[in-house]
Each structure stands twice: as C-alpha cells, then as structure tokens.
Design a protein around this motif. Structure first.
Motif, PDB file in Angstrom:
ATOM      1  N   ALA A 111      28.614  73.323  44.973  1.00  0.00           N
ATOM      2  CA  ALA A 111      28.705  73.589  43.536  1.00  0.00           C
ATOM      3  C   ALA A 111      29.027  75.052  43.271  1.00  0.00           C
ATOM      4  O   ALA A 111      29.678  75.378  42.274  1.00  0.00           O
ATOM      5  N   THR A 186      35.667  73.777  45.064  1.00  0.00           N
ATOM      6  CA  THR A 186      34.548  74.306  44.265  1.00  0.00           C
ATOM      7  C   THR A 186      35.071  75.156  43.117  1.00  0.00           C
ATOM      8  O   THR A 186      34.627  75.021  41.970  1.00  0.00           O
ATOM      9  N   MET A 189      36.448  73.149  40.268  1.00  0.00           N
ATOM     10  CA  MET A 189      35.398  72.552  39.444  1.00  0.00           C
ATOM     11  C   MET A 189      34.727  73.583  38.545  1.00  0.00           C
ATOM     12  O   MET A 189      34.398  73.303  37.384  1.00  0.00           O
ATOM     13  N   SER A 203      31.383  63.655  33.888  1.00  0.00           N
ATOM     14  CA  SER A 203      31.529  62.954  35.160  1.00  0.00           C
ATOM     15  C   SER A 203      30.234  62.968  35.964  1.00  0.00           C
ATOM     16  O   SER A 203      29.352  63.800  35.754  1.00  0.00           O
ATOM     17  N   SER A 205      30.138  63.786  39.039  1.00  0.00           N
ATOM     18  CA  SER A 205      30.206  64.998  39.865  1.00  0.00           C
ATOM     19  C   SER A 205      29.550  66.169  39.161  1.00  0.00           C
ATOM     20  O   SER A 205      28.776  66.924  39.760  1.00  0.00           O
ATOM     21  N   TYR A 206      29.844  66.339  37.875  1.00  0.00           N
ATOM     22  CA  TYR A 206      29.234  67.433  37.117  1.00  0.00           C
ATOM     23  C   TYR A 206      27.717  67.280  37.075  1.00  0.00           C
ATOM     24  O   TYR A 206      26.983  68.246  37.278  1.00  0.00           O
ATOM     25  N   LYS A 208      25.736  65.809  39.140  1.00  0.00           N
ATOM     26  CA  LYS A 208      25.114  66.068  40.437  1.00  0.00           C
ATOM     27  C   LYS A 208      25.113  67.556  40.776  1.00  0.00           C
ATOM     28  O   LYS A 208      24.153  68.076  41.363  1.00  0.00           O
ATOM     29  N   LEU A 209      26.168  68.255  40.394  1.00  0.00           N
ATOM     30  CA  LEU A 209      26.336  69.650  40.812  1.00  0.00           C
ATOM     31  C   LEU A 209      25.753  70.676  39.852  1.00  0.00           C
ATOM     32  O   LEU A 209      25.191  71.684  40.280  1.00  0.00           O
ATOM     33  N   LEU A 221      28.766  67.975  46.979  1.00  0.00           N
ATOM     34  CA  LEU A 221      29.319  66.634  47.128  1.00  0.00           C
ATOM     35  C   LEU A 221      29.706  66.468  48.586  1.00  0.00           C
ATOM     36  O   LEU A 221      30.089  67.435  49.256  1.00  0.00           O
ATOM     37  N   ASN A 227      36.624  62.127  46.954  1.00  0.00           N
ATOM     38  CA  ASN A 227      36.174  63.277  46.168  1.00  0.00           C
ATOM     39  C   ASN A 227      37.248  64.355  46.092  1.00  0.00           C
ATOM     40  O   ASN A 227      37.461  64.980  45.045  1.00  0.00           O
ATOM     41  N   ILE A 231      38.922  65.551  42.475  1.00  0.00           N
ATOM     42  CA  ILE A 231      38.845  66.941  41.993  1.00  0.00           C
ATOM     43  C   ILE A 231      40.246  67.474  41.697  1.00  0.00           C
ATOM     44  O   ILE A 231      40.493  68.078  40.639  1.00  0.00           O
TER      45      ILE A 231
END
Length: 246
Positions: A111, A186, A189, A203, A205-206, A208-209, A221, A227, A231
């Motif tokens: 992240a 990274t 993102m 999302s 992903s957001y 989780k991070l 991730l 993935n 991204i």
C-alpha cells in the motif's frame, strides 16, 4: 556523533517494538533481501551530480544541520537543485519508520512506498522547490526515467508530492518492460487514491490497503496477474479521463 548515537538507540528500541509486535517474524530469504534493496534504491540524476555530491559531503559530518547553506544552494542551477533534492533530504526526524524486510515481499504489492532517506525527509525549502518547479520536475524525471528505464524510490515519492498523474503512461510502460518493480503499481494506486478516483475508492483493493490509516503501512495485495492487470487498467482509465492540456 550525537545523531549517530540517537539513531543507534532508536534502532534498538524499534527492534524491541517489532519483536513484541510480531513474535512469528521469519528470517527473510535471499530473494526477499535482494528485492528490499531493489525497492530502496534511489535514482541519482546526472545534472551537476559531481558538484552537488561534493557540496553534500561538506555538510555530512555536521551534527547540527543537514541543510546546504543558502549561499551554496543559490549557486546551483535549476537542474542542479533538482539533483540536490533527489539525492539529499534536509529535515531530520527521529521516527520508528524503518521496517525489516517483509517475508516474500517480492510477491506482494504494498500500500505504501519505502522511505528513500531513512530518518530524513524533504524540508520546507525543498517542498517549496517542488511546488514552484513542478513542470520542470516532471520533465527532468521523464527524461531520466526514459534514459534509465528505472523509477527510483526518490522519484516515486517526488511524483506523489507533485501529484504527477500525467506520468502514468510512462510509469506503466516502464513497469511493463520487466514487471519487476511492483512499487510502480503501488505508486499508481496512491495517485488514484490522492486524486479521489471513485472507481478505485469504492474497490475492494482500496478497502484492503487504505481504509485503516494506522495499518496501511503494512497492508499489501498478493502479486498475481489479475491484480496487476486490474491496477494498470484502472490507472489507464483514470489517466484517459483527465483533462488534457490544450
């Protein structure tokens, strides 16, 4: 010497913190250590590098300051100032930020980016340069990345600081050369997050991070094709939707 002693004491303290925080810590593999070293490498711009390096050497042994005197700073050209800022941070702060290599970090998309200068960070003077010369920084980093096909951690951090979203195509092309530097993913993102790109903010992903700021520095991730492609696809769509300069 005072600063060195303080740093050693901090390392010892942090090691205790890490040991208490994660009793199952594993000895990292050679692959992990090598990748961590790769992640932490900076890019050294060629613009007046020898001159700038000599000036930095003059202040390295000063226990009271890591700042280039204003007279010497003003003697640098615009490009030489860029080199100075990219290889030297002026502000010292005793933080417990450094982390030991995460096991199998080469298989993770983190992240957050590593710190390019350890316990040092860019000073107000340096940040003011970034703001005043944003277009110059984009041009010089673009030139440098195109020449070396590498985005050092200092460049990544600078791109975050100046919100260099127009560099996304270059970042993706550089990543696609060997798919090795997962910190470019990274960076993509972080740019989407900082620009509040809704498809990313909503999302999984957001969540989780970045949903928990206190644990984000350890979040990641798993690196896999799905993935990676997601991204890049999101970052490309984000970039394509940006207003273009006429």
């Amino acid at each position: 010497m005072k600063r060195i002693a303080a740093a050693l004491m901090l390392v010892a303290t942090c090691n205790v913190c890490w040991a208490q925080e994660d009793e199952k810590w594993q000895e990292p593999s050679k692959a992990t250590v090598a990748y961590q070293e790769y992640r932490e490498k900076i890019t050294r711009p060629p613009y007046g590098l020898e001159k700038v390096s000599l000036l930095i050497k003059k202040i390295k042994d000063d226990d009271e300051s890591s700042t280039l005197p204003q007279k010497d700073y003003l003697s640098l050209s615009l490009r030489e100032k860029f080199t100075y800022h990219m290889i030297h941070a002026e502000s010292y702060s005793q933080n417990c930020d450094a982390m030991p290599p995460v096991p199998e970090s080469e298989k993770k998309i983190f992240a957050q980016l590593p710190d390019p200068f350890g316990e040092y960070s860019w000073s107000e003077r340096q940040m003011n340069y970034f703001k005043a010369h944003r277009d110059t920084m984009v041009a010089l980093m673009t030139e440098s990345i195109g020449r070396s096909n590498r985005v050092g951690v200092n460049y990544k951090k600078a791109i975050v600081e100046i919100n260099g979203k127009e560099m996304i195509p270059l970042l993706i092309n550089t990543y696609n050369r060997d798919h090795k530097d997962k910190d470019i993913l990274t960076l993509l993102m972080i740019l989407m997050k900082n620009n509040e790109y809704t498809p990313f903010l909503t999302s999984a992903s957001y969540k989780k991070l970045f949903s928990d700021a206190e644990t984000s520095y350890r979040a990641f991730l798993n690196f896999n094709t799905a993935n990676e492609e997601l991204i890049i696809q999101r970052a490309t769509t984000f970039y394509n939707g940006l207003p273009k300069k006429g």
